[in-house]
Motif scaffolding. Structure first.
Motif, short mmCIF file in Angstrom:
data_model
loop_
_atom_site.label_atom_id
_atom_site.label_comp_id
_atom_site.label_asym_id
_atom_site.label_seq_id
_atom_site.Cartn_x
_atom_site.Cartn_y
_atom_site.Cartn_z
N GLU A 270 11.44 -4.34 -12.30
CA GLU A 270 11.71 -3.81 -13.63
C GLU A 270 11.78 -2.29 -13.63
O GLU A 270 11.09 -1.61 -12.86
CB GLU A 270 10.64 -4.27 -14.62
CG GLU A 270 10.70 -5.76 -14.92
CD GLU A 270 9.86 -6.16 -16.11
OE1 GLU A 270 9.17 -5.27 -16.69
OE2 GLU A 270 9.89 -7.34 -16.50
N ALA A 271 12.63 -1.77 -14.49
CA ALA A 271 12.73 -0.33 -14.75
C ALA A 271 13.09 -0.14 -16.21
O ALA A 271 13.94 -0.87 -16.75
CB ALA A 271 13.80 0.29 -13.85
N PHE A 272 12.42 0.76 -16.87
CA PHE A 272 12.66 1.01 -18.29
C PHE A 272 12.49 -0.25 -19.13
O PHE A 272 13.23 -0.51 -20.08
CB PHE A 272 14.04 1.63 -18.51
CG PHE A 272 14.26 2.90 -17.73
CD1 PHE A 272 13.69 4.09 -18.14
CD2 PHE A 272 15.01 2.88 -16.55
CE1 PHE A 272 13.88 5.26 -17.41
CE2 PHE A 272 15.20 4.03 -15.82
CZ PHE A 272 14.63 5.23 -16.24
#
Length: 380
Positions: A270-272
């Motif tokens: 996950e990112a952001f």
């Protein structure tokens, strides 16, 4: 699209190959990469369960399968990110020279050991100053009575330190034509004058022992020559097609595994606040990789089927080696980017895949040579 290359017998064999690799190879990969070679015991274990030369007939100690059984082994080695257990080289590059060009006594003498893993094979073509130009070989073989005396050096020889048998290309004196004065000799490891000079350090394929070899007044029995004197160049040209196909098969299978693992990672990472697979750039790049892999798979399966049927596919095998090795480079480079800094860490398989992929564009004749061959086949 559904594949139709294999039948149910090949898929049963795949299950046994996968189980063997998971049990006997995966736990030892780190050790082998650190020591720079695969343990000899692993070769014997692979022979015991039928992974070596599975196409060899029962008359020579083999299981009597076909080349597609070898393709299964190639694919399964790619699935575990193998970095040097050179079974395809042994089984499908070197042993076929003995099987196709050896006389009955030679086949009975050497092939059973190739099947069992008691005799590990290498092939010595490349020299320090020749590369892909086989006609420029400098290693010589001078006939003296019932022996040939070999002098010269070879480099970049996979299985070079472990090998018990080495098929060596050398110049004989029967002709001044560079295409008619090369002969092939099976040199046994204990032959006086056969020197395993140096294990080479490489940026990839860490578990594969790659060596420089030297022949210093190495007296090889005349009975160890494969086929007629001077026929070596034509033998090499014939067998290089399968060697190039093997590079394509390994590249395709490696790209498929890299994509599968990258998809899993992108769905989990996950990112952001959301999985990186949900970003449009990521999904588009993965779609591009998937398309190349799918297109490549069906071309390669078609070429493999025709090869198994006995067609001599100079252009198609060269195209496959060129395109699939380049495709692997594109896919693994793109997929490594998704892993960020972790992709640069060797503990992650994607990093090993990246460094191992680079040599596929060099093996079995560089990709520039593939373009020359393809162009000639087009009449250019």
């Amino acid at each position: 699209m559904k594949r139709d290359l294999y039948d149910e017998h090949h898929e049963v064999y795949r299950k046994s190959v996968r189980e063997f690799l998971e049990r006997e190879v995966v736990p030892k990969q780190a050790q082998w990469m650190e020591q720079g070679c695969v343990d000899r015991e692993a070769w014997l274990a692979a022979g015991e369960v039928g992974l070596l030369c599975p196409w060899v007939g029962e008359d020579y100690g083999g299981p009597g399968g076909d080349f597609l059984h070898s393709c299964v082994v190639i694919e399964e080695l790619a699935r575990i990110y193998d970095s040097g257990f050179a079974i395809p080289l042994h089984s499908d590059v070197v042993a076929p020279y003995i099987h196709s060009f050896g006389d009955e006594a030679q086949k009975q003498r050497w092939l059973p050991g190739c099947v069992s893993g008691e005799l590990i094979c290498a092939i010595a073509m490349t020299e320090p100053d020749t590369g892909s130009d086989l006609a420029a070989l400098r290693t010589t073989a001078k006939r003296e009575g019932e022996h040939y005396v070999l002098n010269g050096s070879k480099t970049f020889i996979s299985n070079g330190m472990l090998c018990d048998l080495c098929v060596v290309a050398a110049k004989t004196e029967n002709s001044t034509d560079p295409h008619q004065n090369i002969s092939l000799f099976v040199v046994e490891a204990d032959t006086p004058g056969f020197v395993k000079a140096k294990k080479l350090a490489k940026m990839g394929m860490a578990a594969q022992d790659t060596a420089e070899l030297a022949f210093e007044d190495c007296r090889v029995p005349a009975g160890n020559r494969l086929g007629p004197e001077g026929a070596g160049f034509m033998m090499l040209m014939q067998k290089l097609q399968q060697e190039r196909l093997i590079v394509a098969l390994a590249s395709q299978a490696a790209a498929e595994q890299v994509l599968a693992d990258s998809l899993t990672y992108c769905k989990e990472r996950e990112a952001f606040g959301r999985p990186i697979a949900k970003f449009q750039n990521t999904s588009f790049k993965l779609a591009e990789c998937a398309t190349e892999i799918e297109v490549g798979r069906h071309f390669l399966d078609a070429v493999t089927q025709r090869h198994v049927a006995g067609e001599y596919l100079v252009k198609e095998c060269s195209m496959a080696k060129l395109w699939h090795s380049e495709m692997l480079g594109r896919v693994v480079d793109q997929c490594l980017q998704f892993f960020g800094g972790y992709g640069y860490m060797l503990e992650y398989p994607i990093a090993r895949a990246y460094v191992d992929a680079r040599v596929q564009r060099i093996y079995a004749g560089t990709n520039e040579i593939m373009k020359v061959i393809i162009a000639k086949q087009m009449g250019l």
